[in-house]
Design an enzyme around this catalytic site. Sequence first.
Site, PDB file in Angstrom:
ATOM      1  N   GLU A  87       0.837  -1.213   0.000  1.00 15.37           N
ATOM      2  CA  GLU A  87       0.000   0.000   0.000  1.00 15.37           C
ATOM      3  C   GLU A  87       0.867   1.257   0.000  1.00 15.37           C
ATOM      4  O   GLU A  87       0.613   2.217  -0.739  1.00 15.37           O
ATOM      5  CB  GLU A  87      -0.919  -0.011   1.221  1.00 15.37           C
ATOM      6  CG  GLU A  87      -1.673   1.281   1.460  1.00 15.37           C
ATOM      7  CD  GLU A  87      -1.656   1.688   2.910  1.00 15.37           C
ATOM      8  OE1 GLU A  87      -1.156   2.804   3.202  1.00 15.37           O
ATOM      9  OE2 GLU A  87      -2.124   0.914   3.764  1.00 15.37           O
ATOM     10  N   HIS A  88       1.928   1.250   0.804  1.00 13.60           N
ATOM     11  CA  HIS A  88       2.842   2.395   0.815  1.00 13.60           C
ATOM     12  C   HIS A  88       3.515   2.575  -0.541  1.00 13.60           C
ATOM     13  O   HIS A  88       3.656   3.703  -1.041  1.00 13.60           O
ATOM     14  CB  HIS A  88       3.904   2.196   1.889  1.00 13.60           C
ATOM     15  CG  HIS A  88       3.446   2.558   3.267  1.00 13.60           C
ATOM     16  ND1 HIS A  88       4.053   3.521   4.023  1.00 13.60           N
ATOM     17  CD2 HIS A  88       2.439   2.080   4.035  1.00 13.60           C
ATOM     18  CE1 HIS A  88       3.451   3.632   5.194  1.00 13.60           C
ATOM     19  NE2 HIS A  88       2.461   2.748   5.227  1.00 13.60           N
ATOM     20  N   GLU A 167       6.319   3.009  11.761  1.00 10.79           N
ATOM     21  CA  GLU A 167       4.889   2.916  12.047  1.00 10.79           C
ATOM     22  C   GLU A 167       4.617   1.778  13.030  1.00 10.79           C
ATOM     23  O   GLU A 167       3.822   1.914  13.972  1.00 10.79           O
ATOM     24  CB  GLU A 167       4.146   2.683  10.731  1.00 10.79           C
ATOM     25  CG  GLU A 167       2.650   2.774  10.814  1.00 10.79           C
ATOM     26  CD  GLU A 167       1.991   2.619   9.451  1.00 10.79           C
ATOM     27  OE1 GLU A 167       0.749   2.654   9.399  1.00 10.79           O
ATOM     28  OE2 GLU A 167       2.705   2.446   8.445  1.00 10.79           O
TER      29      GLU A 167
END
Length: 908
Positions: A87-88, A167
């Site tokens: 996704e990143h 994260e």
Amino acid sequence: MQSKTLGALMLGTALAAASVQAQPAIPANFEKVRELGGISEYTLKTNGLTVLLMEDRSAPVVTVMITYRVGSRNEVTGTTGATHLLEHLMFKGTDKYNRADGTGMDAMLQNRGALLNATTWLDRTNYYQNLPSEHLELAIDIEADRMRNLWLRDEDRQPEMTVVRNEFELGENNPISSLSKDIVATAIQAHPYHHSTIGWRSDIENVPITKLREFYDTYYWPNNATLTVIGDINTVDALKLVEQYFGVIPASPNPIPDVYTTEPVQRGPRRVQVKRAGQLGVVGIAYKVPGGLHADAAALTVLNEIIGSGRTSRLYRALVDKGLAPQVFAQYTRFKDPYVATLYAILPPGSNAHQAIEDSMWAEIDRVKEAGVTQEEVDRAISKFLTNSAFGRDGSFSIAGEINEAIAIGDWTTYVTFDDSIRAVTVDDVNRVARTYLVEDQTTTGWFIPQIPGQGPGMPGGARSWQDGPYFWRSEDAMVEGMNPNPRRAALAGRVAERKVGDIRVLSMTTNVEDVVTLTGSFAAGSMLNPADNGMTATVVASLLNAGTTTRDRFQIAETLENMGASISFSAGNQTVNFNASFLRKDMAVVMDLLADQLRNPVFPDEELTKVKQRLATSLRQQLDNTNAMANATMSRILFPQGHPLYSDSVETLLRHLDALTTDDLRAFHSRYYGPKSMIIVAVGDVEARGFQGEVQRVFRGWRGGVDVPSTTQRGTAVPAREELVRMPDKPSVTYRVGIPTGIKGDHADYLPLYIGTYILGGNFSARLMSTVRDQEGLTYGIGSGVSGSTFQDGLWTVNASFAPALLARGEESTMKQIRQWVEAGVTQEELDAKKSTITGLYQVQLATTGGIAGTLLNNAREGRPTNYIDTYVDRVNALTLDQVNGAIRKYVRLDHLLTVKAGTIPE
């Protein structure tokens, strides 16, 4: 007006629109599958792409969201976290859209005012843009392009891996997040829900680019995706754009694999303990629940509300009301496959009574199973759910987000039909599911046992964290302060009804949303008015407004609100006490009665003060675990004098003040400061101006008193450049904060130029700091800059970031390099023009919900701005010159007076 069902409401709107003008035939390559609740489903015949469209022209805004039916449930050992890492990487570029050519996705969209991001969860990955509707084509083009044309290079993976690892570290900083991860991993052992979405650290660090490419080539195809477009659109035109950009993409060459692993039956209760540095203990009890499409999902939703949601919940009454725990809450989310629902209780400061709390929780669970729930509890839970559901339709982005989760569990139509399923739930249904699923042998109990470190230097009560949740950085958090005008709503101020009712300034605005009303307001009674010897008075007074009045006790207040599904909340800020309410139009009179009664006639019972003291002490202690709060407080005490609104007392001081407060102190503060003199109240939504003004006059008639909003003559003081360290054990991520007081208020001529310049440095994904320190170098998950200030006080300029301890030195070096270049060389005309476009586009997005409009109107009124400021602010932004912006940067951000604060586990 009577409340309507979602289906009738939306379908009626759609039919009315259709009656005005017949729609042309849809493009031949689409097959219309069905229409429900005003949402039309189509299939693109050439490749199987599902398209959901909903026309809503209440604001010139559109939401584009593509949902891929792939999440962490599709991962295996060795590739955990791959969905999220991919996704990143989906933002890194294609041949058509890339940063090297000046066409990066972030910049292309954000420079047109878009809010964009992506999220990954267990069952799905979604990418979204909320933007002015004239840019619909760009959003569709970008989503189609990156579906199959992503670069996926290892030189992009390597820096992004460290971003995702940071994260992960941010999530590990949080005790509840850490405990929750271990509870789920213990409860679910065979099914891939076993691992969290973020993945295991070693997989994040080591997954090769070939595996990510394999993942991309397996799941990122049109026949595994749903494109949702909601807002200011024409259906046929939107379908033509979808066909133009997505129609050239083929379906997947192979069938999309599904998960076939099922979780074996659990044969007995399981337990897990987490022992880490922390301040407060936590007990969590998780029980197995079926998949989200199961027939019992609605009854389980109601059960969850009854047991653990709100002040009338069983656990609240059993634990919080009796002073055994300062906080309880329940988590139940519908997922595609069977999962767990979890009940949590936070222990009081200094308590290690985990077993006693667990026993009390089980006693209440057993009571529900044996004696059952009442009709009143079921009705209340249903009302709460339905009202929250109505507010979930406030704006195209909210609607698309709800549909996204329905897609994830396997059927988007449950977004429309689940309300009716909730309405149909009976007492017998709830009692049956309680006996079926609240079974001890099917539970997993977790304890977080804090290993309390030495006390730190303290931090502020209620300090706000700039960092986001553990899984994704929301671009909404980088929005411009005081979102105001809308360039396509030149007459917006003319739609605002304003009247002075006694001393109260009353504003309202009617929008196209049905049934929903958002109310917000404030008056002078904030922390600046605290007695000199007690910094907690204003906070405690506001916290006890819902504890009972001369005519209603706290149970009557809570039950009345929850029976309607309405909410009223109070909080004390620096200058003002702020109140917010959300309710359905039909309940306005009752909500206004309650609001006025709580503000005018609180009784501050001794027993309730004891409980509030415990809850606030818990909140203060929790801040000792928060690296952001520790850094913020340390900086505030160095840069601002005691008594300044931005100065933060230490935790020890605040705890002493809290302990010393008496009900006489609270009554004296209320008597002296609470009153209508400086009150502003705003209502937006399905509200009629004259009727609302009449309600304000009725409920506040005869109320006197109050004071003007206070200001301060004190100013922050810049110090020679220095570094302050706040050492905290067992923190995988360090907060890094750089700041300098500005010495100017929000109405100063230099404030807006400095604000825009600061936005160019670190306001969003395409700003300098995120583009370099995060995207190019991969040193942090989140970094940004901001400047505060109001009409009543000067402000603070800051840069905030999080770094892993091992990357702290490199992160600091890179950040300071960007700050120096920004100050010494200034910003460019191209950057200024781009961010002007960003901000003016964000206005349209911000004002697409009742909450956004109400907040903007209140902020402008509170700052003393004229009503038409909502229309003229965009002209002020566009009138700024490059010399003004660069002059403000050089004037107020002095490199030789920047204070640096680091909080966390800092390398020696």
